[in-house]
Design an enzyme around this catalytic site. Structure first.
Site, PDB file in Angstrom:
ATOM      1  N   LYS A 121       0.832  -1.201   0.000  1.00  0.00           N
ATOM      2  CA  LYS A 121       0.000   0.000   0.000  1.00  0.00           C
ATOM      3  C   LYS A 121       0.875   1.264   0.000  1.00  0.00           C
ATOM      4  O   LYS A 121       2.096   1.181   0.239  1.00  0.00           O
ATOM      5  CB  LYS A 121      -0.914  -0.040   1.235  1.00  0.00           C
ATOM      6  CG  LYS A 121      -1.880  -1.248   1.253  1.00  0.00           C
ATOM      7  CD  LYS A 121      -2.739  -1.239   2.515  1.00  0.00           C
ATOM      8  CE  LYS A 121      -3.580  -2.498   2.627  1.00  0.00           C
ATOM      9  NZ  LYS A 121      -4.431  -2.483   3.844  1.00  0.00           N
ATOM     10  N   TYR A 181     -11.954  -2.705  -2.904  1.00  0.00           N
ATOM     11  CA  TYR A 181     -12.484  -2.934  -1.553  1.00  0.00           C
ATOM     12  C   TYR A 181     -14.010  -3.048  -1.522  1.00  0.00           C
ATOM     13  O   TYR A 181     -14.608  -2.814  -0.470  1.00  0.00           O
ATOM     14  CB  TYR A 181     -12.023  -1.805  -0.627  1.00  0.00           C
ATOM     15  CG  TYR A 181     -10.600  -1.981  -0.102  1.00  0.00           C
ATOM     16  CD1 TYR A 181     -10.206  -3.172   0.528  1.00  0.00           C
ATOM     17  CD2 TYR A 181      -9.659  -0.964  -0.204  1.00  0.00           C
ATOM     18  CE1 TYR A 181      -8.918  -3.333   1.019  1.00  0.00           C
ATOM     19  CE2 TYR A 181      -8.364  -1.122   0.293  1.00  0.00           C
ATOM     20  CZ  TYR A 181      -7.996  -2.321   0.907  1.00  0.00           C
ATOM     21  OH  TYR A 181      -6.727  -2.490   1.410  1.00  0.00           O
ATOM     22  N   ASN A 209      -1.429  -0.380   7.562  1.00  0.00           N
ATOM     23  CA  ASN A 209      -0.839  -1.708   7.759  1.00  0.00           C
ATOM     24  C   ASN A 209      -0.041  -2.224   6.560  1.00  0.00           C
ATOM     25  O   ASN A 209       0.195  -3.423   6.431  1.00  0.00           O
ATOM     26  CB  ASN A 209      -1.896  -2.705   8.245  1.00  0.00           C
ATOM     27  CG  ASN A 209      -3.005  -2.933   7.247  1.00  0.00           C
ATOM     28  OD1 ASN A 209      -2.970  -2.379   6.146  1.00  0.00           O
ATOM     29  ND2 ASN A 209      -3.975  -3.749   7.609  1.00  0.00           N
ATOM     30  N   HIS A 226      -1.421  -5.640   1.492  1.00  0.00           N
ATOM     31  CA  HIS A 226      -2.685  -6.353   1.305  1.00  0.00           C
ATOM     32  C   HIS A 226      -2.396  -7.724   0.713  1.00  0.00           C
ATOM     33  O   HIS A 226      -1.499  -7.868  -0.110  1.00  0.00           O
ATOM     34  CB  HIS A 226      -3.591  -5.586   0.335  1.00  0.00           C
ATOM     35  CG  HIS A 226      -4.714  -6.415  -0.206  1.00  0.00           C
ATOM     36  ND1 HIS A 226      -5.895  -6.578   0.480  1.00  0.00           N
ATOM     37  CD2 HIS A 226      -4.823  -7.165  -1.328  1.00  0.00           C
ATOM     38  CE1 HIS A 226      -6.684  -7.399  -0.214  1.00  0.00           C
ATOM     39  NE2 HIS A 226      -6.067  -7.757  -1.307  1.00  0.00           N
ATOM     40  N   GLU A 231      -9.120 -10.473  -7.646  1.00  0.00           N
ATOM     41  CA  GLU A 231      -8.187  -9.351  -7.478  1.00  0.00           C
ATOM     42  C   GLU A 231      -7.088  -9.363  -8.545  1.00  0.00           C
ATOM     43  O   GLU A 231      -6.705  -8.309  -9.057  1.00  0.00           O
ATOM     44  CB  GLU A 231      -7.603  -9.364  -6.065  1.00  0.00           C
ATOM     45  CG  GLU A 231      -8.676  -9.019  -5.026  1.00  0.00           C
ATOM     46  CD  GLU A 231      -8.219  -9.098  -3.579  1.00  0.00           C
ATOM     47  OE1 GLU A 231      -8.973  -8.635  -2.705  1.00  0.00           O
ATOM     48  OE2 GLU A 231      -7.112  -9.628  -3.309  1.00  0.00           O
TER      49      GLU A 231
HETATM   50  P1  RTP Z   1      -6.232  -6.770   3.589  1.00  0.00           P
HETATM   51  O1  RTP Z   1      -7.481  -7.140   2.815  1.00  0.00           O
HETATM   52  O2  RTP Z   1      -5.766  -5.367   3.344  1.00  0.00           O
HETATM   53  O3  RTP Z   1      -5.142  -7.790   3.505  1.00  0.00           O
HETATM   54  O4  RTP Z   1      -6.646  -6.753   5.075  1.00  0.00           O
HETATM   55  P2  RTP Z   1      -7.485  -7.839   5.808  1.00  0.00           P
HETATM   56  O5  RTP Z   1      -8.148  -8.784   4.860  1.00  0.00           O
HETATM   57  O6  RTP Z   1      -6.545  -8.392   6.810  1.00  0.00           O
HETATM   58  O7  RTP Z   1      -8.587  -6.937   6.495  1.00  0.00           O
HETATM   59  P3  RTP Z   1     -10.027  -6.451   6.006  1.00  0.00           P
HETATM   60  O8  RTP Z   1     -10.951  -6.654   7.139  1.00  0.00           O
HETATM   61  O9  RTP Z   1     -10.374  -6.996   4.665  1.00  0.00           O
HETATM   62  O10 RTP Z   1      -9.773  -4.896   5.894  1.00  0.00           O
HETATM   63  C1  RTP Z   1      -9.161  -4.367   4.767  1.00  0.00           C
HETATM   64  C2  RTP Z   1      -8.312  -3.201   5.161  1.00  0.00           C
HETATM   65  O11 RTP Z   1      -9.131  -2.188   5.714  1.00  0.00           O
HETATM   66  C3  RTP Z   1      -8.396  -1.458   6.667  1.00  0.00           C
HETATM   67  N1  RTP Z   1      -9.116  -1.442   7.923  1.00  0.00           N
HETATM   68  N2  RTP Z   1      -9.256  -0.355   8.621  1.00  0.00           N
HETATM   69  N3  RTP Z   1     -10.984  -0.188  11.747  1.00  0.00           N
HETATM   70  C4  RTP Z   1     -10.309   0.269  10.719  1.00  0.00           C
HETATM   71  O12 RTP Z   1      -9.995   1.437  10.603  1.00  0.00           O
HETATM   72  C5  RTP Z   1      -9.961  -0.670   9.697  1.00  0.00           C
HETATM   73  N4  RTP Z   1     -10.247  -1.963   9.659  1.00  0.00           N
HETATM   74  C6  RTP Z   1      -9.712  -2.439   8.524  1.00  0.00           C
HETATM   75  C7  RTP Z   1      -7.045  -2.107   6.820  1.00  0.00           C
HETATM   76  O13 RTP Z   1      -6.121  -1.406   6.004  1.00  0.00           O
HETATM   77  C8  RTP Z   1      -7.283  -3.496   6.244  1.00  0.00           C
HETATM   78  O14 RTP Z   1      -6.098  -4.032   5.751  1.00  0.00           O
END
Ligand code: RTP
Length: 155
Positions: A16, A56, A119, A122, A133
């Site tokens: 990112k 997203y 973080n 992705h 994707e």
């Molecule tokens: P990613 O898709 O980025 O690998 O992350 P992930 O599956 O581990 O997490 P996901 O729940 O799909 O969330 C995607 C991205 O959204 C951001 N996020 N922000 N509470 C918050 O502010 C929050 N929660 C999630 C993070 O950048 C996460 O990677």
């Protein structure tokens, strides 16, 4: 869409804008390389906000959706496809838990990030998402199929 057993497993990984700006590209690539996964596509892209919203789309009802899409489109993203046995699940393991406060040390987020909104990386969360994707970010001709010299020692 059916995934045939003969098809190599591939996942979509993106560094990112925060990871790119912080100079973490080489560090992150080396973790996937050293593990034994194979890079089959890579490019630096500046996604539009509309593109980020597509990426997203599953999160469109979450309160952080808008900020997340602004963030993803705020600077260059390093988009990649990595290949190898178990790469979808194990790639997520290399990345670590979504919230860096909960990621184990030794993982990319555990070692290199502090908060969930920044973080740095992705990774696709399953075979269907990986397929979608990869298709969203890459043209089929951008995926390079080849045999690496390391493969006979890895498998
Ligand atoms: P990613 O898709 O980025 O690998 O992350 P992930 O599956 O581990 O997490 P996901 O729940 O799909 O969330 C995607 C991205 O959204 C951001 N996020 N922000 N509470 C918050 O502010 C929050 N929660 C999630 C993070 O950048 C996460 O990677």
């Amino acid at each position: 869409q059916e995934v045939s057993a003969a098809e190599p497993e591939r996942t979509f990984i993106a560094i990112k804008p925060d990871g790119v700006q912080r100079g973490l590209i080489a560090e992150i690539l080396s973790r996937f390389e050293r593990k034994g996964y194979k890079l089959v596509a890579i490019k630096l892209v500046l996604p539009s906000k509309e593109f980020a919203q597509k990426h997203y789309h599953d999160l469109k009802d979450r309160p952080f959706f808008d900020g997340l899409c602004d963030f993803l489109s705020s600077g260059p993203v390093l988009a990649m496809v990595w290949e190898g046995e178990g790469v979808i699940k194990y790639g997520r393991k290399l990345i670590g838990a979504t919230d860096p406060q909960k990621s184990e040390p030794g993982t990319i987020r555990g070692d290199l990030a502090v908060v969930v909104g920044r973080n740095i990386i992705h990774g696709s969360d399953g075979p269907e998402t990986a397929k979608d994707e990869i298709a969203l970010w890459f043209e089929p001709t951008e995926l390079v199929s080849y045999t690496s010299n390391a493969e006979k020692w890895l498998y």
